[in-house]
Design an enzyme around this catalytic site. Sequence first.
Site, PDB file in Angstrom:
ATOM      1  N   GLY A 151      72.804  28.189  64.306  1.00 53.29           N
ATOM      2  CA  GLY A 151      73.416  27.256  65.265  1.00 53.29           C
ATOM      3  C   GLY A 151      73.242  25.836  64.749  1.00 53.29           C
ATOM      4  O   GLY A 151      73.040  25.616  63.554  1.00 53.29           O
ATOM      5  N   ARG A 204      74.118  36.128  65.265  1.00 47.46           N
ATOM      6  CA  ARG A 204      74.891  37.106  66.048  1.00 47.46           C
ATOM      7  C   ARG A 204      76.281  37.282  65.435  1.00 47.46           C
ATOM      8  O   ARG A 204      76.748  38.374  65.207  1.00 47.46           O
ATOM      9  CB  ARG A 204      75.046  36.556  67.473  1.00 47.46           C
ATOM     10  CG  ARG A 204      74.770  37.522  68.541  1.00 47.46           C
ATOM     11  CD  ARG A 204      74.822  36.852  69.859  1.00 47.46           C
ATOM     12  NE  ARG A 204      75.041  35.394  69.731  1.00 47.46           N
ATOM     13  CZ  ARG A 204      75.169  34.572  70.744  1.00 47.46           C
ATOM     14  NH1 ARG A 204      75.110  35.022  71.944  1.00 47.46           N
ATOM     15  NH2 ARG A 204      75.357  33.279  70.568  1.00 47.46           N
ATOM     16  N   ALA A 250      61.474  28.597  67.666  1.00 44.45           N
ATOM     17  CA  ALA A 250      62.394  29.034  68.717  1.00 44.45           C
ATOM     18  C   ALA A 250      61.699  28.995  70.078  1.00 44.45           C
ATOM     19  O   ALA A 250      61.643  27.935  70.725  1.00 44.45           O
ATOM     20  CB  ALA A 250      62.915  30.429  68.377  1.00 44.45           C
ATOM     21  N   ARG A 251      61.185  30.123  70.491  1.00 40.06           N
ATOM     22  CA  ARG A 251      60.397  30.243  71.718  1.00 40.06           C
ATOM     23  C   ARG A 251      59.330  31.294  71.468  1.00 40.06           C
ATOM     24  O   ARG A 251      59.557  32.243  70.708  1.00 40.06           O
ATOM     25  CB  ARG A 251      61.271  30.690  72.894  1.00 40.06           C
ATOM     26  CG  ARG A 251      62.185  29.607  73.459  1.00 40.06           C
ATOM     27  CD  ARG A 251      61.398  28.582  74.269  1.00 40.06           C
ATOM     28  NE  ARG A 251      62.262  27.685  74.996  1.00 40.06           N
ATOM     29  CZ  ARG A 251      62.623  26.454  74.604  1.00 40.06           C
ATOM     30  NH1 ARG A 251      62.163  25.970  73.456  1.00 40.06           N
ATOM     31  NH2 ARG A 251      63.393  25.715  75.354  1.00 40.06           N
ATOM     32  N   GLU A 290      52.313  30.143  76.566  1.00 45.59           N
ATOM     33  CA  GLU A 290      52.204  28.762  76.092  1.00 45.59           C
ATOM     34  C   GLU A 290      51.610  27.888  77.200  1.00 45.59           C
ATOM     35  O   GLU A 290      52.202  27.813  78.271  1.00 45.59           O
ATOM     36  CB  GLU A 290      53.581  28.245  75.699  1.00 45.59           C
ATOM     37  CG  GLU A 290      53.534  26.906  74.997  1.00 45.59           C
ATOM     38  CD  GLU A 290      54.880  26.560  74.378  1.00 45.59           C
ATOM     39  OE1 GLU A 290      55.279  27.194  73.390  1.00 45.59           O
ATOM     40  OE2 GLU A 290      55.528  25.660  74.939  1.00 45.59           O
ATOM     41  N   HIS A 300      54.430  22.645  70.716  1.00 44.02           N
ATOM     42  CA  HIS A 300      55.833  22.514  71.146  1.00 44.02           C
ATOM     43  C   HIS A 300      56.335  21.087  70.893  1.00 44.02           C
ATOM     44  O   HIS A 300      56.716  20.368  71.814  1.00 44.02           O
ATOM     45  CB  HIS A 300      55.971  22.892  72.635  1.00 44.02           C
ATOM     46  CG  HIS A 300      57.352  23.337  73.001  1.00 44.02           C
ATOM     47  ND1 HIS A 300      57.604  24.454  73.759  1.00 44.02           N
ATOM     48  CD2 HIS A 300      58.566  22.800  72.729  1.00 44.02           C
ATOM     49  CE1 HIS A 300      58.905  24.585  73.930  1.00 44.02           C
ATOM     50  NE2 HIS A 300      59.516  23.596  73.326  1.00 44.02           N
TER      51      HIS A 300
HETATM   52  C1  DGY Z   1      64.241  22.240  74.089  1.00 37.88           C
HETATM   53  O1  DGY Z   1      65.054  21.323  73.983  1.00 37.88           O
HETATM   54  O2  DGY Z   1      64.577  23.346  74.492  1.00 37.88           O
HETATM   55  C2  DGY Z   1      62.830  21.959  73.725  1.00 37.88           C
HETATM   56  O3  DGY Z   1      62.062  23.104  73.751  1.00 37.88           O
HETATM   57  C3  DGY Z   1      62.232  20.905  74.641  1.00 37.88           C
HETATM   58  O4  DGY Z   1      62.337  21.304  75.951  1.00 37.88           O
END
Ligand code: DGY
Length: 315
Positions: free
Chosen positions: A149, A171, A230-231, A260, A279
């Site tokens: 992306g 994807r 990412a997450r 987290e 983060h």
């Molecule tokens: C996002 O932009 O998703 C970052 O994690 C900050 O919130």
Amino acid sequence: MPPTCIMGDGLPGPLLEMLGPDFEVLPWDDSPNSPALPRAEAIIAYGHPTVDGPLMDRAPQLKVISNHGVGVDHIDVAAANTRNIPVGNTPGCLDASTADLTMALILSVARNVLVGDRYARSPEFLHYDPAILIGQEVTGSTLGIVGMGRIGKQVARRAAGFEMQILYHNRNRDVEAETELDVQYRSFNELLAESDFVALNCPLTPETTGLIGAAQFELMKPSAILINMARGPVVETDALYDALSTGQIAAAGIDVTEPEPLPRGHRLLDLENLIITPHLGSASNRTRERMARMTVDNLIAGLRGEDLPYRVQRN
Ligand code: DGY
């Protein structure tokens, strides 16, 4: 006219200044008897609070949810859509800063920057020893980007400067990116097997939750370095611990964790071959300013009943 009520927590000074005096900012309160929710005409989701359907139902005056950030995995956008509450976010403005930190983690992990810093300050460092802390050379190595992306593309641009061979998985195959950025498509498993560095730059969705677990670590090279921008839930925490502590992969750099933050004393915190940042992907001065501006612009448009300049279409 009384000021418009917004529920948001810990909003930074510049964002409050942009809002100006016409707004009353109520502290975040989603408790059962919250006095804020019934009054809130807008929500600023700052720092990823959960905003779900039941919470929206307790805020009958709610006209807009403005997320400070691009990822909206903490907001039930479908629930907002069915209630005709637009959700705004801040796409685009943080791509460069997040890509910068991706490169920072790649370089820091590969070249032992933090371990080296600790050693250089310690009583043990008494003479220069060319045999210690030999890292992996980043220049010329293979980078696999998961998620081509906006952020993934910025990572590819930076990696090109390090003469890296760049693989990607997405994807949908992106032929335009292949031509423009000289990146090569691979199946997910091929990318894991071929990459020296695997950089996760995808959003958290049902499809990417648990994307990297024990089976995926098995496919990676023992010398591989995993970067998670990412997450947290994209990587299974226990599997990450096992892969790092048994040497199944060499090291990791992660900006996000699940949960987290990790509970203090968590076993991941003891690993030397892991760098964790709290983060910080979008945490640069210029990006934060742009995020605040976009958050406020979405909020004001939503309160006026106008189209949001940056509206999230779906979860
Ligand atoms: C996002 O932009 O998703 C970052 O994690 C900050 O919130």
